[in-house]
Scaffold this motif. Structure first.
Motif, short mmCIF file in Angstrom:
data_model
loop_
_atom_site.label_atom_id
_atom_site.label_comp_id
_atom_site.label_asym_id
_atom_site.label_seq_id
_atom_site.Cartn_x
_atom_site.Cartn_y
_atom_site.Cartn_z
N SER A 1 -1.09 8.69 7.68
CA SER A 1 0.30 8.25 7.57
C SER A 1 1.01 9.00 6.45
N LEU B 1 3.58 2.19 6.37
CA LEU B 1 2.33 1.80 7.01
C LEU B 1 2.55 0.54 7.85
N ARG C 1 0.85 -1.20 0.00
CA ARG C 1 0.00 0.00 0.00
C ARG C 1 0.89 1.24 0.00
N MET C 2 1.66 1.42 1.03
CA MET C 2 2.62 2.54 1.06
C MET C 2 3.72 2.24 2.06
N HIS D 1 -3.31 4.10 11.91
CA HIS D 1 -2.81 3.33 10.78
C HIS D 1 -3.29 3.86 9.43
#
Lengths: 342, 169
Positions: free
Chosen positions: A218, A178, A174-175, A215
């Motif tokens: 971010s 994270l 996702r990134m 979460h």
């Protein structure tokens, strides 16, 4: 997730009839390096060169050029499209199968009918390439590193450097940063700031998350993250929107391969500058030269090959589309050559 | 002190490269510069500077406060120059604002969408932040800044390729 961005080559379909005929050959008494065979292709190295042969032809590549190119072909899982080690030898990814060729994308070889190709199941050829890379990379030489940051590849067999050639490719889901995703690079994690990015700010963004949203709220310093990359010309996935993959990388010296595109590929220059030589994918005839400076963004069409030059280590965002539909479109000849008409 | 100089661009200081044609059409390279695009368009005009099938990279000048946006999938923002705040709200009823199958960002009419405050990011140059699915977000910049958004072609994406790209050799 982009299939060819995984570290390992894709599995061939169970109906594949592509070759798995590969072989590890004897150790040379003179040099200490092993020889290898994949189908009709033979590979030997000596103190300075890789010697390639195939039915009807031979070729020599300086060993530093060969190892840097082989390192990318292995790390990228044969990547997208064509990986030209030089003007003669390379691989074509069919995503599960791979063609190894000599002269296939060289106008003189093609015109004379002297080109030669064989198709392999990707896993079989990848295993041979990895073994070759391990055997031929000597202690102190890192084919991922910029030339000024590593030792030399020359000479007879002296040790190995498996730690350098088996680095895990970063692929965020996702990134970066994270929870549960690929971590930030830090000194303590073994990623000091590169000498060429000593002036890049290492501050982190302000992140104020309300309880329960720690979460999802971010952010991280991407430029700082890139300044700590210990490899060159090795795009890593840092953020993902569906099949849209931001794959930034740090670049110094020469892209070790001429990458022959099978799809449109975007380059966003984040810092400094890179000059790109662009040639016709089939013939190798020059088509354009692109000078990309910080903030410039451009697309490499799907019918070219390109090679970049970066004197000062620079930051490049490679933007890929890893959609599963694209290989089929390429096979059917329906993939667009350019991303937009205007 | 290092004597290395890493050159980043900015709204006030960018030096554009270009395509030197040998035998091709410069349009094939869709060459533009994100600082130039941000500088020459209205604040928060989300101009596509890259497109790959349905996916886009949008460039915008952040200046003042943006409208609220939301999206049915994740997006990511990368600050290329200046400082940008990102305010995030978890929408109480996201489907009321955007169909779950809809692609790309949509602009919300509300001055303040209904939902729980998630938090705030302050991004400087080179910082990348998550714009999570189900959230509404808006940007704020005291001084002009430049942002890029990794997203999908949608209602707010502006396409003006012939205006922003190199078209002549």
């Amino acid at each position: 997730m982009a299939m060819s961005l995984s570290l390992d080559a894709q599995a061939a379909p169970t109906t594949s009839t592509a070759s798995t005929d590969t072989e590890t050959l004897e150790i040379s008494n003179q040099t200490g390096f092993r020889a290898f065979r994949a189908g009709g292709f033979h590979f030997k190295r000596d103190e300075y060169f890789a010697h390639l042969s195939w039915p009807g032809g031979t070729h020599i590549i300086p060993i530093d050029v060969f190892l840097r190119a082989m390192m990318r072909d292995v790390a990228w899982g044969f990547f997208y499209g064509v990986v030209n080690f030089d003007a003669v030898f390379g691989t074509i990814n069919h995503y599960g199968e791979v063609t190894m060729f000599a002269g296939r994308f060289n106008d003189a070889y093609r015109s004379a009918g002297r080109d030669y190709s064989e198709r392999f199941q990707s896993a079989a050829l990848m295993a041979t390439f990895k073994e070759l890379l391990s055997d031929w990379t000597v202690a102190g030489y890192d084919p991922f590193a910029a030339p000024m940051e590593t030792g030399v590849p020359w000479g007879v067999k002296q040790g190995a450097n498996d730690a350098a050639i088996t680095r895990q490719r970063v692929t965020a889901h996702r990134m970066v940063g994270l929870l549960g995703d690929t971590p930030l690079r830090t000194d303590t994690a073994g990623f000091p700031v590169n000498r060429q990015f000593a002036d890049v700010p290492q501050d982190q963004p302000v992140v104020e998350a309300e309880p329960g949203f720690e979460h999802e709220v971010s952010a991280y310093n991407l430029f700082g993250y890139l300044s700590r990359s210990d490899v060159t010309w090795n795009p890593s996935v840092c953020s993902v929107v569906g099949d849209s993959l931001f794959c930034p990388t740090s670049e110094e010296f020469i892209l070790p391969v001429e990458h022959g595109n099978d799809r449109c590929e975007w380059f966003l220059q984040l810092s400094d500058e890179i000059t790109w030589d662009v040639k016709d994918k089939e013939t190798g005839k020059p088509r354009a030269r692109v000078l990309a400076r910080a903030g410039d963004i451009c697309c490499m069409p799907a019918d070219i090959r390109h090679q970049g030059y970066s004197t000062k280590r620079s930051m490049l965002l490679v933007w890929e589309n890893g959609a599963a539909k694209i290989p089929q479109m390429i096979a059917e000849g329906t993939a667009p050559v350019t991303p937009v008409q205007f | 002190m290092s004597d290395v100089i890493t050159r980043f661009g900015s709204l006030d200081d960018y030096e554009k490269g270009g395509v030197e044609i040998i035998n091709d059409d410069p349009r094939n390279y869709v060459f533009s510069n994100v600082f130039e695009v941000a500088k020459t368009n209205a604040p928060y005009a989300r101009v596509a500077v890259g497109i790959n099938f349905e996916y886009v990279i949008e460039a915008a000048r952040a200046e003042g406060t943006s409208p609220w946006y939301t999206c049915a999938h994740d997006e990511f923002v990368l600050c290329m120059d200046g400082d940008v705040e990102v305010h995030l709200v978890k929408l109480a009823r996201p489907d009321d604002h955007v169909d779950p199958e809809h692609e790309g960002a949509v602009q919300l009419a509300d001055a303040m969408p209904e939902g729980r405050k998630m938090g705030r990011l302050v991004l400087g140059r080179g910082h990348q932040g998550l714009l999570p699915v189900g959230a509404a977000y808006r940007f704020h910049a005291e001084k002009p800044a430049v942002i890029l958004v990794q997203t999908i072609l949608g209602d707010v994406t502006v396409q003006k390729w012939a205006e922003i790209c190199q078209t002549t050799a």
